[in-house]
Design a protein around this motif. Structure first.
Motif, PDB file in Angstrom:
ATOM      1  N   PRO A  60       5.370  12.977  -3.602  1.00  0.00           N
ATOM      2  CA  PRO A  60       4.112  13.523  -4.120  1.00  0.00           C
ATOM      3  C   PRO A  60       3.175  12.397  -4.509  1.00  0.00           C
ATOM      4  N   GLN A  61       1.884  12.744  -4.621  1.00  0.00           N
ATOM      5  CA  GLN A  61       0.900  11.729  -4.969  1.00  0.00           C
ATOM      6  C   GLN A  61       1.200  11.133  -6.347  1.00  0.00           C
ATOM      7  N   PRO A  62       1.010   9.822  -6.497  1.00  0.00           N
ATOM      8  CA  PRO A  62       1.394   9.146  -7.747  1.00  0.00           C
ATOM      9  C   PRO A  62       0.467   9.495  -8.902  1.00  0.00           C
ATOM     10  N   SER A  63       0.985   9.333 -10.096  1.00  0.00           N
ATOM     11  CA  SER A  63       0.206   9.554 -11.300  1.00  0.00           C
ATOM     12  C   SER A  63      -0.775   8.402 -11.500  1.00  0.00           C
ATOM     13  N   SER A  64      -1.919   8.714 -12.121  1.00  0.00           N
ATOM     14  CA  SER A  64      -2.909   7.666 -12.410  1.00  0.00           C
ATOM     15  C   SER A  64      -2.423   6.706 -13.491  1.00  0.00           C
ATOM     16  N   GLN A  65      -1.320   7.076 -14.177  1.00  0.00           N
ATOM     17  CA  GLN A  65      -0.779   6.227 -15.240  1.00  0.00           C
ATOM     18  C   GLN A  65       0.205   5.185 -14.718  1.00  0.00           C
ATOM     19  N   CYS A  66       0.485   5.216 -13.416  1.00  0.00           N
ATOM     20  CA  CYS A  66       1.463   4.286 -12.849  1.00  0.00           C
ATOM     21  C   CYS A  66       0.972   2.840 -12.957  1.00  0.00           C
ATOM     22  N   HIS A  84       6.718   9.596  -9.986  1.00  0.00           N
ATOM     23  CA  HIS A  84       6.264   9.547  -8.595  1.00  0.00           C
ATOM     24  C   HIS A  84       5.346   8.350  -8.359  1.00  0.00           C
ATOM     25  N   CYS A  85       5.675   7.234  -8.964  1.00  0.00           N
ATOM     26  CA  CYS A  85       4.846   6.034  -8.813  1.00  0.00           C
ATOM     27  C   CYS A  85       5.076   5.351  -7.476  1.00  0.00           C
ATOM     28  N   ALA A  86       6.170   5.660  -6.813  1.00  0.00           N
ATOM     29  CA  ALA A  86       6.492   5.022  -5.536  1.00  0.00           C
ATOM     30  C   ALA A  86       7.138   6.050  -4.609  1.00  0.00           C
ATOM     31  N   MET A  87       6.994   5.848  -3.303  1.00  0.00           N
ATOM     32  CA  MET A  87       7.738   6.646  -2.339  1.00  0.00           C
ATOM     33  C   MET A  87       9.208   6.249  -2.389  1.00  0.00           C
ATOM     34  N   ASN A  88      10.062   7.119  -1.893  1.00  0.00           N
ATOM     35  CA  ASN A  88      11.492   6.805  -1.839  1.00  0.00           C
ATOM     36  C   ASN A  88      11.723   5.507  -1.073  1.00  0.00           C
ATOM     37  N   GLY A  89      12.452   4.604  -1.694  1.00  0.00           N
ATOM     38  CA  GLY A  89      12.779   3.334  -1.047  1.00  0.00           C
ATOM     39  C   GLY A  89      11.784   2.234  -1.309  1.00  0.00           C
ATOM     40  N   PHE A  90      10.664   2.545  -2.043  1.00  0.00           N
ATOM     41  CA  PHE A  90       9.631   1.537  -2.284  1.00  0.00           C
ATOM     42  C   PHE A  90       9.488   1.191  -3.760  1.00  0.00           C
ATOM     43  N   LEU A 148      -3.270   7.554  -0.187  1.00  0.00           N
ATOM     44  CA  LEU A 148      -3.753   8.294  -1.353  1.00  0.00           C
ATOM     45  C   LEU A 148      -4.825   9.305  -0.951  1.00  0.00           C
ATOM     46  N   ARG A 149      -4.715  10.518  -1.482  1.00  0.00           N
ATOM     47  CA  ARG A 149      -5.724  11.543  -1.226  1.00  0.00           C
ATOM     48  C   ARG A 149      -6.983  11.322  -2.063  1.00  0.00           C
ATOM     49  N   ASP A 150      -6.837  10.694  -3.195  1.00  0.00           N
ATOM     50  CA  ASP A 150      -7.947  10.467  -4.116  1.00  0.00           C
ATOM     51  C   ASP A 150      -9.081   9.738  -3.391  1.00  0.00           C
ATOM     52  N   PRO A 151     -10.270  10.369  -3.251  1.00  0.00           N
ATOM     53  CA  PRO A 151     -11.366   9.718  -2.509  1.00  0.00           C
ATOM     54  C   PRO A 151     -11.849   8.425  -3.148  1.00  0.00           C
ATOM     55  N   GLU A 152     -11.601   8.264  -4.456  1.00  0.00           N
ATOM     56  CA  GLU A 152     -12.040   7.053  -5.136  1.00  0.00           C
ATOM     57  C   GLU A 152     -11.191   5.848  -4.747  1.00  0.00           C
ATOM     58  N   HIS A 153      -9.887   6.094  -4.472  1.00  0.00           N
ATOM     59  CA  HIS A 153      -8.986   4.987  -4.133  1.00  0.00           C
ATOM     60  C   HIS A 153      -8.467   5.066  -2.702  1.00  0.00           C
ATOM     61  N   GLY A 154      -8.772   6.178  -2.014  1.00  0.00           N
ATOM     62  CA  GLY A 154      -8.377   6.292  -0.617  1.00  0.00           C
ATOM     63  C   GLY A 154      -9.303   5.496   0.282  1.00  0.00           C
ATOM     64  N   CYS A 155      -9.400   5.894   1.542  1.00  0.00           N
ATOM     65  CA  CYS A 155     -10.219   5.155   2.514  1.00  0.00           C
ATOM     66  C   CYS A 155     -11.699   5.478   2.313  1.00  0.00           C
ATOM     67  N   LYS A 156     -12.489   4.452   2.011  1.00  0.00           N
ATOM     68  CA  LYS A 156     -13.917   4.608   1.790  1.00  0.00           C
ATOM     69  C   LYS A 156     -14.692   3.766   2.801  1.00  0.00           C
ATOM     70  N   ASP A 157     -15.915   4.214   3.063  1.00  0.00           N
ATOM     71  CA  ASP A 157     -16.756   3.503   4.019  1.00  0.00           C
ATOM     72  C   ASP A 157     -17.058   2.087   3.532  1.00  0.00           C
ATOM     73  N   ILE A 158     -16.997   1.147   4.450  1.00  0.00           N
ATOM     74  CA  ILE A 158     -17.324  -0.249   4.145  1.00  0.00           C
ATOM     75  C   ILE A 158     -18.813  -0.470   4.406  1.00  0.00           C
ATOM     76  N   ASP A 159     -19.508  -1.021   3.444  1.00  0.00           N
ATOM     77  CA  ASP A 159     -20.906  -1.415   3.668  1.00  0.00           C
ATOM     78  C   ASP A 159     -20.889  -2.831   4.248  1.00  0.00           C
ATOM     79  N   GLU A 160     -20.811  -2.876   5.572  1.00  0.00           N
ATOM     80  CA  GLU A 160     -20.668  -4.168   6.241  1.00  0.00           C
ATOM     81  C   GLU A 160     -21.847  -5.106   5.978  1.00  0.00           C
ATOM     82  N   CYS A 161     -23.012  -4.538   5.719  1.00  0.00           N
ATOM     83  CA  CYS A 161     -24.199  -5.372   5.515  1.00  0.00           C
ATOM     84  C   CYS A 161     -24.102  -6.192   4.237  1.00  0.00           C
ATOM     85  N   LYS A 162     -23.243  -5.768   3.303  1.00  0.00           N
ATOM     86  CA  LYS A 162     -23.051  -6.513   2.066  1.00  0.00           C
ATOM     87  C   LYS A 162     -21.961  -7.569   2.200  1.00  0.00           C
TER      88      LYS A 162
END
Length: 646
Positions: free
Chosen positions: A79-85, A110-116, A366-380
């Protein structure tokens, strides 16, 4: 690892220490004879027999429940990890699917997947931070989500001459190992190389891929060796910095898929005869990407000292043991859960890893849009995403555009934009642009001067006073300019010109006096205000005024009979030097002398009477004037009745 501790005890004491972890089955010892034929030993007597016959122990493995419970295989994404991890240990970032847990088997948050799961241990060493992450008892120094790799530290194994015992000593035993069987980790066959250093050295590397065979033994067995020698009596003269091709240093690649390996030195190759110059041999599986051989590694402890006794090595890791195509069909366990993430099959064994799609950055697990995959502003980030030599960077979702600027052609991302505008054209365009700029500047200067002049006229002609009046309307120059044309002219004379116009759907007469024919400042303004307030059927009504020009423009209501009007005289004034009126009815004395009196209106009234009795229009003309004809008839004693309308 408990299994390693058992192996150390057996090897150091020359006996088997059978270890039973609760309900776990006893260990199974796998040996090979001198010809490297595998032999299975199940009891202490068999092991003792092998030891007495100086057989070479190769690997100690705990099979079955011990291994499965110690390192569970990945079957489903956690399951998705807790923000307190905890996401940092010392100076090392710990991104999910990795996580800090109390022990490798315990992860209630649930701070890590099994084996990690990693533990954050207090090492008691201040250099680099007291707390450092460990995978079991192996220190982790870095994690890469994009490459699917973890960087760890591996003990450097040594085989040295002991001047006290006059025998060869090894680091703990004649062989050392690392065991990741049953975990999501495999030794990287791209980055790691088995590295051997010495002048009389032969070291073996043995390993397997961690898969169980039908007989319970591990399949995919591997063995290789590396020889490092020094020619001649003078060891130092044969060595060369930077070269690791067999003289003082040897490196060999490993196959993919390995999860276990151990090192063994061949006792027939030792430093007994050359210990005064080179007393130790070394062997380790390490990251070879930043390794550079130094001759001091052979003649001193510099190799172990430089690396602090542990060399870095790289482990490839993956999620589960299925391909991406299979994993995608199981959304409950599929690990690439972030929007804009992609799945890639592992290149080193089964399983897969997740990466953010091109143009996105973050954690694909991560499903969380804040920490998941976000658009890169390449111009910066121009140092990473090039847009140079005349390019114009424009960010877009999942990428960026970098077209060449106007008139340029090429590929700005590759830095090949070229100006295709000829030099002659540049000169012509530059000249035209320069002229246009000069024209614009000149126009702006003139416009500024005109505005300034209009403001001065406005003040000079009593504009501030006129603005306070409610009976007079103030017009701007642009309101009347379109009517001051030749085709709108309806009369002219010594006082100025009269034009016909249409304002607010009403016909008006616009008088443009000759410069200097009107009074200045407040006197003129007061006269205009008074005149605008006079309402009489025989007097043309003044509607408004435009004081922004040198000679103020006067706006009257338009009527077909329009004769002269004099301004209202003050009680103490006998005449005025300025009037507004029609030449056809104007007193000749005023026209000659510029003096207007009350008799001037009597004259104008007489002209009107003559028009009425004769039904002839009064026209201001030197040759054909109604007034002139009337006066000549009177001079010749003609009867006035001859002018009457018959």
């Amino acid at each position: 690892m408990e299994v390693i501790h058992a192996a150390k005890a057996m090897l150091n004491e020359g006996s088997v220490e059978e270890k039973d972890e609760g309900n776990n089955p006893p260990g199974l010892l796998v040996y090979v004879d001198a010809k490297y034929n595998p032999v299975v030993a199940t009891d202490e007597a068999s092991v003792g027999e092998f030891l007495r016959n100086e057989q070479i122990p190769v690997v100690l493995l705990w099979l079955g429940a011990v291994l499965a419970a110690r390192f569970p295989l990945l079957g489903a994404a956690s399951p998705q990890p807790s923000s307190q991890c905890q996401r940092k240990c010392g100076s090392v970032d710990i991104p999910y699917p990795f996580g800090i847990v109390h022990s490798p088997d315990d992860d209630d948050g649930h701070c890590a997947m099994n084996g990690f799961g990693l533990t954050c241990n207090d090492t008691g060493i201040d250099d680099g931070g007291r707390h450092r992450p460990f995978y079991d008892d192996v220190e982790v120094v870095g994690v890469s989500l994009q490459q699917g790799q973890a960087r760890m530290l591996n003990d450097i194994f040594y085989y040295c001459y002991n001047t006290t015992t006059r025998e060869m000593d090894s680091s703990g035993s004649s062989f050392r190992w690392l065991d990741f069987a049953g975990t999501p980790f495999r030794f990287s066959d791209i980055t790691n190389k088995f590295t051997v250093i010495g002048c009389e050295t032969l070291a073996y590397i043995n390993g397997h891929d961690g898969r169980n065979g039908d007989d319970g033994d591990y399949g995919g067995k591997y063995m290789s060796g590396c020889v490092a020698m020094c020619r001649g009596d003078d060891v130092r003269s044969t060595l060369s910095n930077g070269s690791c091709s067999g003289i003082g240093c040897c490196q060999t690649a490993i196959p993919g898929g390995l999860q276990y390996y151990h090192v063994e030195f061949d006792s027939a190759f030792n430093t007994t005869e050359i210990h005064n110059v080179s007393s130790c041999s070394y062997a380790v599986l390490m990251d070879s990407s930043n390794f550079t051989f130094s001759t001091t590694y052979v003649t001193s402890p510099a190799f172990t000292n430089n690396y602090g006794g542990q060399a870095p090595f790289v482990m490839d890791w993956s999620i589960g043991n299925e391909t991406c195509d299979v994993a995608r069909k199981k959304p409950g366990s599929y690990a690439c859960v972030s929007d804009n993430s992609d799945c890639f099959n592992s290149l080193n064994g089964p399983g897969y890893i997740c990466n953010c799609s091109k143009g996105f950055d973050g954690n694909p697990y991560l499903r969380d849009p804040e920490h998941g995959c976000k658009d890169i502003d390449e111009c910066k980030l121009p140092q990473l995403y090039h847009c140079t030599n005349g390019g114009v960077c424009r960010n877009r979702l999942g990428g960026y555009d970098c077209p060449c600027k106007f008139r340029w052609k090429g590929d700005a991302k590759a830095g090949t934009c070229i100006d295709h505008f000829p030099l002659a054209a540049k000169v012509v365009v530059g000249t035209i642009v320069g002229i246009l700029i000069m024209v614009i500047i000149t126009f702006l200067v003139i416009l500024h001067k005109e505005k300034k002049k209009m403001a001065e006229f406005f003040k000079k002609n009593g504009g501030p006073t006129l603005e306070k009046a409610t009976s007079i309307k103030i017009f701007k120059t642009e309101d009347l300019k379109s009517f001051l044309k030749k085709n709108k002219l309806i009369g002219s004379g010594s006082f100025g010109k009269v034009y016909k116009g249409l304002l607010e759907n009403k016909l008006v007469a616009i008088k443009k006096p000759i410069n200097g024919s009107v009074r200045e400042n407040e006197q003129f303004a007061n006269e205009v205000i008074i005149q605008s307030q006079v309402i009489h059927k025989n007097i043309v009504r003044l509607i408004g005024c435009c004081p922004e020009v040198e000679a103020p423009l006067l706006v009257y209501e338009f009527i077909s009979q329009d004769f002269g009007i004099s301004r209202l005289l003050a009680i103490d004034k006998q005449h005025t030097a300025s009037i507004i009126g029609d030449l056809n009815y104007m007193d000749p004395v005023y026209l000659q002398e510029g003096l207007l009196t009350e008799k001037s209106d009597v004259y104008s009234f007489g002209v009107v009477i003559v028009e009425l009795i004769s039904r002839r229009k009064a026209i201001h003309s030197d040759n054909n004037s109604l007034v002139k004809c009337f006066l000549e008839a009177h001079k010749e004693h003609m009867k006035a009745t001859e002018f009457f309308d018959k």
